[in-house]
Write a protein that holds these residues in place. Structure first.
Motif, PDB file in Angstrom:
ATOM      1  N   ARG A 170       0.813  -1.215   0.000  1.00 42.51           N
ATOM      2  CA  ARG A 170       0.000   0.000   0.000  1.00 42.51           C
ATOM      3  C   ARG A 170       0.847   1.265   0.000  1.00 42.51           C
ATOM      4  N   TYR A 172       0.036   5.356   0.810  1.00 37.61           N
ATOM      5  CA  TYR A 172      -0.932   6.343   1.297  1.00 37.61           C
ATOM      6  C   TYR A 172      -0.440   7.748   0.969  1.00 37.61           C
ATOM      7  N   SER A 342       4.971   4.976   2.159  1.00 37.45           N
ATOM      8  CA  SER A 342       4.988   3.727   1.394  1.00 37.45           C
ATOM      9  C   SER A 342       6.330   3.009   1.593  1.00 37.45           C
ATOM     10  N   TRP A 343       6.346   1.658   1.311  1.00 36.66           N
ATOM     11  CA  TRP A 343       5.114   0.923   1.161  1.00 36.66           C
ATOM     12  C   TRP A 343       4.784   0.161   2.452  1.00 36.66           C
ATOM     13  N   MET A 344       3.498  -0.170   2.597  1.00 40.23           N
ATOM     14  CA  MET A 344       3.018  -0.937   3.754  1.00 40.23           C
ATOM     15  C   MET A 344       2.435  -2.256   3.260  1.00 40.23           C
ATOM     16  N   ASP A 346      -0.182  -5.114   2.984  1.00 38.84           N
ATOM     17  CA  ASP A 346      -1.637  -5.057   3.055  1.00 38.84           C
ATOM     18  C   ASP A 346      -2.161  -5.486   4.427  1.00 38.84           C
ATOM     19  N   TYR A 349      -1.831  -4.231   9.793  1.00 41.81           N
ATOM     20  CA  TYR A 349      -2.981  -3.441  10.253  1.00 41.81           C
ATOM     21  C   TYR A 349      -2.567  -2.291  11.161  1.00 41.81           C
ATOM     22  N   ASN A 352      -0.995   0.516   8.974  1.00 44.56           N
ATOM     23  CA  ASN A 352      -2.017   1.071   8.080  1.00 44.56           C
ATOM     24  C   ASN A 352      -3.014   1.920   8.860  1.00 44.56           C
ATOM     25  N   HIS A 353      -3.397   1.442  10.031  1.00 48.00           N
ATOM     26  CA  HIS A 353      -4.341   2.183  10.865  1.00 48.00           C
ATOM     27  C   HIS A 353      -3.723   3.507  11.329  1.00 48.00           C
ATOM     28  N   GLU A 356      -3.920   5.923   8.495  1.00 47.55           N
ATOM     29  CA  GLU A 356      -5.313   6.329   8.283  1.00 47.55           C
ATOM     30  C   GLU A 356      -5.767   7.312   9.357  1.00 47.55           C
ATOM     31  N   LEU A 362      -5.465   5.963   0.957  1.00 46.76           N
ATOM     32  CA  LEU A 362      -4.922   4.843   0.192  1.00 46.76           C
ATOM     33  C   LEU A 362      -5.120   5.154  -1.293  1.00 46.76           C
ATOM     34  N   LYS A 365      -1.820   0.961  -5.064  1.00 51.69           N
ATOM     35  CA  LYS A 365      -1.553  -0.399  -4.596  1.00 51.69           C
ATOM     36  C   LYS A 365      -0.626  -1.089  -5.594  1.00 51.69           C
TER      37      LYS A 365
END
Length: 373
Positions: A170, A172, A342-344, A346, A349, A352-353, A356, A362, A365
């Motif tokens: 991912r 962002y 980047s990158w993370m 998928d 969590y 990514n959280h 966010e 996002l 991809k």
């Protein structure tokens, strides 16, 4: 008639590097790689990756014209680390022709089989410590620094060949106008709390870059040890990457968390040099590209946060929030309009959280594909 030819000469390697420039001609989102950097990366006599591993480059010809390229890769360090027999493919570029793509993939598969491999995955260029992944979402904007780019049809070529998803990566985008500034607002309090635990945050010291890089390497090799495809970097590989990064690193965006003179976490952001490289024809710095690079750097308005790692025993203490907070605060003061994280993975969590939570969007991809052989 399609012919696949192994690259064996310096001239062929130059053609391998230059092929994407012709393939993407007229594509406003394509960013040419610097020829000198790619030539070093693909030269077994220059890049430390080949001290322990090997790769073979191939060019596809149709009617005497180059129509595709691929690298077949055998990463001994990866196979020893995970106790597997797997090969990789990378540097894949191809016209929109399934027959050409199939022959390129077949060639890479046969080369990996000849090494004893029972699986192939990619693209990795030539490992996850460099650019990797095939873009599957977010074709409307150019890639950020040290991120790949390809046209949408690449995914059909890979799917039709029988590749399946191994993992998605991912990217962002955090825009300055709608970023959640909570980490900046709370920065002083969070840093004060860390100080009580003996942890301080500071910018990297470029005057002592070699020593700083050595400390960061220890954290890097420990913090990423559970990431998919990760292989610890050798001293030579890390020094090589650090040397390249030093040319673009801005201390404002390279923040270290330190306890008792030992680094326990760090974040590395780099100005998005692709804003300049996109204007350098065919990746050649000479004779005029060097001036675009020198003068263009001062006008860069975007940033890529490319690494953030915290040692396991120091996670969930607020260090990650402080690292992001410092970078956001410094970026805003410097007029940066947006930053890519980047990158993370998928399934990461927690990270990514966290992105966010600061209103990271996002927006791209990338996929690593795999196939049993």
């Amino acid at each position: 008639m399609i012919n696949i030819i192994p690259v064996t000469t310096k001239k062929q390697r130059a053609e391998f590097i230059d092929f994407p420039h012709d393939l993407y001609m007229g594509d406003s989102n394509y960013v040419p790689e610097l020829f000198m950097a790619q030539d070093d990366l693909l030269n077994p006599d220059k890049h430390p990756f080949y001290k322990n591993s090997s790769a073979q480059l191939f060019l596809a010809y149709k009617d005497k014209k180059i129509v595709g390229r691929i690298a077949a890769i055998w990463n001994n360090v990866y196979n020893q680390y995970y106790n597997v027999s797997e090969g990789q493919f990378g540097f894949f570029d191809c016209i929109n022709d399934q027959e050409v793509a199939d022959k390129l993939f077949d060639t890479a598969v046969e080369w990996v089989k000849s090494k004893g491999g029972n699986k192939i995955f990619g693209p990795v260029n030539p490992s996850t410590n460099e650019t990797c992944g095939m873009l599957i979402e977010g074709f409307d904007l150019p890639p950020m620094a040290m991120m790949p780019y390809n046209r949408p049809y690449y995914n059909e070529l890979a799917d039709n060949y029988g590749f399946t998803k191994q993992v998605d990566l991912r990217a962002y985008l955090v825009r300055s106008e709608n970023a959640n500034l909570r980490s900046v607002t709370l920065l002083d309090k969070l840093e004060e709390r860390l100080k009580r635990s003996g942890i301080i945050l500071r910018q990297i010291d470029l005057k002592n870059f070699t020593q700083e890089a050595d400390k960061i390497k220890k954290v890097y090799n420990k913090a990423w040890d559970k990431n998919l495809g990760f292989v610890p970097m050798s001293d030579e590989e890390f020094a090589y990457v650090a040397k390249d990064l030093k040319m673009v690193v801005d201390p404002k965006y390279c923040i270290l968390a330190e306890k008792e003179n030992e680094i326990v976490g760090f974040a590395v952001g780099i100005p998005n040099i692709n804003e300049v490289l996109i204007k350098i024809k065919r990746g050649r710095l000479f004779p005029f590209g060097i001036f675009k690079l020198l003068f263009g750097r001062k006008k860069i308005k975007t940033l890529r946060v490319m690494m953030l790692g915290v040692l396991e025993g120091y996670r969930k203490m607020g260090i990650e929030a402080c690292l992001y907070g410092r970078i956001i605060k410094n970026a805003q003061a410097s007029g940066i309009q947006s930053a890519e994280c980047s990158w993370m993975l998928d399934h990461n969590y927690m990270m990514n959280h966290a992105i966010e939570q600061i209103n990271g969007e996002l927006y791209k991809k990338y996929r690593i594909y795999e196939k049993q052989i």
